[in-house]
Design a protein around this motif. Structure first.
Motif, PDB file in Angstrom:
ATOM      1  N   SER A  67       0.837  -1.202   0.000  1.00  0.00           N
ATOM      2  CA  SER A  67       0.000   0.000   0.000  1.00  0.00           C
ATOM      3  C   SER A  67       0.868   1.247   0.000  1.00  0.00           C
ATOM      4  O   SER A  67       2.091   1.192   0.189  1.00  0.00           O
ATOM      5  CB  SER A  67      -0.921  -0.008   1.223  1.00  0.00           C
ATOM      6  N   GLY A  68       0.233   2.397  -0.199  1.00  0.00           N
ATOM      7  CA  GLY A  68       0.966   3.650  -0.312  1.00  0.00           C
ATOM      8  C   GLY A  68       1.807   4.003   0.897  1.00  0.00           C
ATOM      9  O   GLY A  68       2.863   4.639   0.776  1.00  0.00           O
ATOM     10  N   SER A  69       1.374   3.563   2.091  1.00  0.00           N
ATOM     11  CA  SER A  69       2.124   3.906   3.305  1.00  0.00           C
ATOM     12  C   SER A  69       3.478   3.217   3.371  1.00  0.00           C
ATOM     13  O   SER A  69       4.329   3.604   4.185  1.00  0.00           O
ATOM     14  CB  SER A  69       1.311   3.532   4.541  1.00  0.00           C
ATOM     15  N   MET A  70       3.711   2.241   2.517  1.00  0.00           N
ATOM     16  CA  MET A  70       5.005   1.551   2.523  1.00  0.00           C
ATOM     17  C   MET A  70       6.128   2.434   1.957  1.00  0.00           C
ATOM     18  O   MET A  70       7.296   2.064   1.993  1.00  0.00           O
ATOM     19  CB  MET A  70       4.910   0.249   1.720  1.00  0.00           C
ATOM     20  N   ARG A  71       5.761   3.625   1.469  1.00  0.00           N
ATOM     21  CA  ARG A  71       6.795   4.577   1.022  1.00  0.00           C
ATOM     22  C   ARG A  71       7.486   5.257   2.206  1.00  0.00           C
ATOM     23  O   ARG A  71       8.565   5.832   2.049  1.00  0.00           O
ATOM     24  CB  ARG A  71       6.174   5.665   0.150  1.00  0.00           C
ATOM     25  N   THR A  72       6.872   5.216   3.367  1.00  0.00           N
ATOM     26  CA  THR A  72       7.411   5.913   4.535  1.00  0.00           C
ATOM     27  C   THR A  72       8.855   5.496   4.808  1.00  0.00           C
ATOM     28  O   THR A  72       9.173   4.305   4.846  1.00  0.00           O
ATOM     29  CB  THR A  72       6.542   5.619   5.767  1.00  0.00           C
ATOM     30  N   ASP A  87      15.759   2.302   9.321  1.00  0.00           N
ATOM     31  CA  ASP A  87      17.200   2.433   9.074  1.00  0.00           C
ATOM     32  C   ASP A  87      17.495   3.411   7.939  1.00  0.00           C
ATOM     33  O   ASP A  87      18.362   3.166   7.089  1.00  0.00           O
ATOM     34  CB  ASP A  87      17.816   1.067   8.753  1.00  0.00           C
ATOM     35  N   GLY A  88      16.749   4.527   7.894  1.00  0.00           N
ATOM     36  CA  GLY A  88      16.993   5.556   6.901  1.00  0.00           C
ATOM     37  C   GLY A  88      16.407   5.292   5.539  1.00  0.00           C
ATOM     38  O   GLY A  88      16.508   6.147   4.644  1.00  0.00           O
ATOM     39  N   GLY A  89      15.783   4.145   5.337  1.00  0.00           N
ATOM     40  CA  GLY A  89      15.184   3.812   4.044  1.00  0.00           C
ATOM     41  C   GLY A  89      13.690   3.591   4.178  1.00  0.00           C
ATOM     42  O   GLY A  89      13.120   3.666   5.279  1.00  0.00           O
ATOM     43  N   SER A  90      13.034   3.323   3.064  1.00  0.00           N
ATOM     44  CA  SER A  90      11.590   3.114   3.071  1.00  0.00           C
ATOM     45  C   SER A  90      11.250   1.716   3.586  1.00  0.00           C
ATOM     46  O   SER A  90      12.080   0.804   3.575  1.00  0.00           O
ATOM     47  CB  SER A  90      11.019   3.299   1.668  1.00  0.00           C
ATOM     48  N   ARG A  91      10.022   1.583   4.025  1.00  0.00           N
ATOM     49  CA  ARG A  91       9.545   0.276   4.475  1.00  0.00           C
ATOM     50  C   ARG A  91       9.550  -0.725   3.326  1.00  0.00           C
ATOM     51  O   ARG A  91       9.834  -1.910   3.519  1.00  0.00           O
ATOM     52  CB  ARG A  91       8.142   0.420   5.060  1.00  0.00           C
ATOM     53  N   MET A  92       9.255  -0.246   2.116  1.00  0.00           N
ATOM     54  CA  MET A  92       9.247  -1.120   0.956  1.00  0.00           C
ATOM     55  C   MET A  92      10.652  -1.632   0.654  1.00  0.00           C
ATOM     56  O   MET A  92      10.840  -2.817   0.327  1.00  0.00           O
ATOM     57  CB  MET A  92       8.697  -0.353  -0.258  1.00  0.00           C
TER      58      MET A  92
END
Length: 420
Positions: free
Chosen positions: A47-52, A56-61
């Motif tokens: 989902s879109g929230s996985m861009r957060t 560790d400084g990176g996205s959830r995706m």
């Protein structure tokens, strides 16, 4: 010449038949092995929230993709693995369409690591979070076969597709008695997400893990995939009856059933003279229940006379109540003596607050074992001591000898004192 050709043709036909005869059993064995192979489906929230960007400084995706690559490299050969996504395709605002956005990215089967990694690499955070529909579809993906089945759900948020409750979906899956476990992992979860994921896992006897770092995600998913390859005893589905006369006859084994709140479930077991029946039952509270509840397991004759019982009570601090019983049937001098049918009754006193669904019933797990009973008097407790009589006798004898020696020494010391 014609005879020679016919002979050669016959030899070829015989060789072909032998080859086919060897090949077919091998194919059958391969098919049986595939049927018994453990199956795992990784269900990934896209989902879109996985861009957060908070892992560790990176996205959830990005963290999820890295974890998938590492897990795919380490997946045991015997595991049949698949990947399903939710929220990966529809970016719009139509709830109905967004709540249907789940697809199987890689089918459950022998793993082609390159193909699976390529499929994961193309994922881009997009849409909604239809956890309930995804779990239903994933259960269908794993349908069939005799091996262990496990769903590993990885998400960063709670379901966005009410009124379908993913907890209810998980209970429906568990109620089918197919031995499917759902483990949940929450990526930097808030309180609501955590509660929902715990509820989903509890409904099927799975685990919940909160993930804050990439390494935690990779390690935990890898552990769950490896766990699927471990040999386990899968409970057999059994449907208890409302009375002993209609109860199913059980052999030694592990069984699973569902019991409504306040309901009785009956089962039957045959016990021969000289055998001992050992039974235990566990009833799990897979939803919020009121405190002060109990579970009762009774062994009863077919005429209704109670033989023995086991019971347990709880106050809400634990999610599972368990109890058990043992019934040894004495040996008989009558050679025509037959097995005795023992009725096992399971009842519970769980209750729920208003608004909590009572269906499907609570998950129940019943263990039945029939073993050879004690055959010698020394194996049976005598006045509560059993073989402890030997120890008691040794202690009495030691005490007597010590007393005699101490008395003799005391008299000798007194005599010496008087003489001096």
């Amino acid at each position: 010449m014609i005879r020679t050709q016919r002979l050669a043709a016959g030899v070829c036909a015989l060789l072909a038949a032998l080859t086919a005869g060897i090949a077919f059993p091998a194919g059958a064995v391969a098919d049986e092995t595939d049927q018994a192979a453990p199956k795992v489906e990784l269900v990934l929230d896209v989902s879109g929230s996985m861009r957060t960007r908070d892992i560790d400084g990176g996205s959830r995706m990005a963290a999820a993709k890295q974890a998938f690559n590492e897990v795919l490299d380490a997946t045991p050969e015997e595991v049949r693995l698949g990947i399903r996504t939710l929220g990966a395709n529809y970016p719009g605002d139509d709830r109905k369409q967004g709540c249907q956005d789940t697809e199987q990215l890689y089918p459950v089967g022998p793993l082609d690591r390159t193909e699976a990694k390529t499929a994961v690499a193309t994922l881009v955070p997009t849409g909604w979070t239809p956890i309930g529909p995804a779990l239903r579809q994933a259960a269908g993906d794993l349908d069939g076969g005799e091996g262990t089945r496990r769903i590993v759900l990885i998400t960063d948020g709670e379901d966005t597709c009410p009124p379908l409750d993913p907890c209810e979906v998980a209970r429906e899956i568990a109620a089918k008695g197919i031995g499917l476990t759902i483990d949940t992992l929450g990526l930097v979860p808030d309180a609501k997400t955590r509660d929902q994921l715990i509820c989903i896992a509890d409904a099927t006897g799975g685990t919940y893990t909160s993930v804050q770092h990439k390494e935690e995600l990779s390690d935990r998913v890898g552990e769950l995939v490896d766990r699927a390859a471990e040999p386990v005893v899968t409970p057999v589905a059994a449907e208890g009856a409302a009375e002993c006369a209609k109860a199913p006859a059980l052999k030694a084994g592990l069984y699973t059933d569902r019991e409504e709140f306040g309901q009785q479930r009956w089962y039957k077991v045959d016990v021969n003279p000289g055998q001992e029946l050992r039974a235990s039952v566990s009833v799990a509270a897979d939803r919020a229940v009121n405190p002060d509840h109990g579970v009762l397991l009774r062994a009863v004759t077919v005429h209704g006379r109670e033989i023995v019982r086991g019971e347990a009570a709880g106050n809400g601090r634990t999610d599972v109540l368990s109890t058990g019983l043992r019934y040894p049937k004495p040996e008989s001098d009558d050679d025509t003596a037959t097995a005795e049918t023992v009725c096992l009754q399971v009842t519970n006193s769980f209750s729920v607050a208003a608004g909590v669904k009572t269906t499907p019933g609570l998950p129940l797990e019943l263990t039945v074992d029939v073993v050879d009973g004690p055959s010698r008097a020394s194996d049976v407790a005598a006045f509560g001591l059993g073989r402890g009589w030997w120890l008691l006798g040794a202690l009495v004898l030691t005490g007597f000898v010590a007393g005699v020696l101490w008395g003799w020494l005391s008299r000798w010391r007194v005599a010496v004192w008087r003489t001096n």
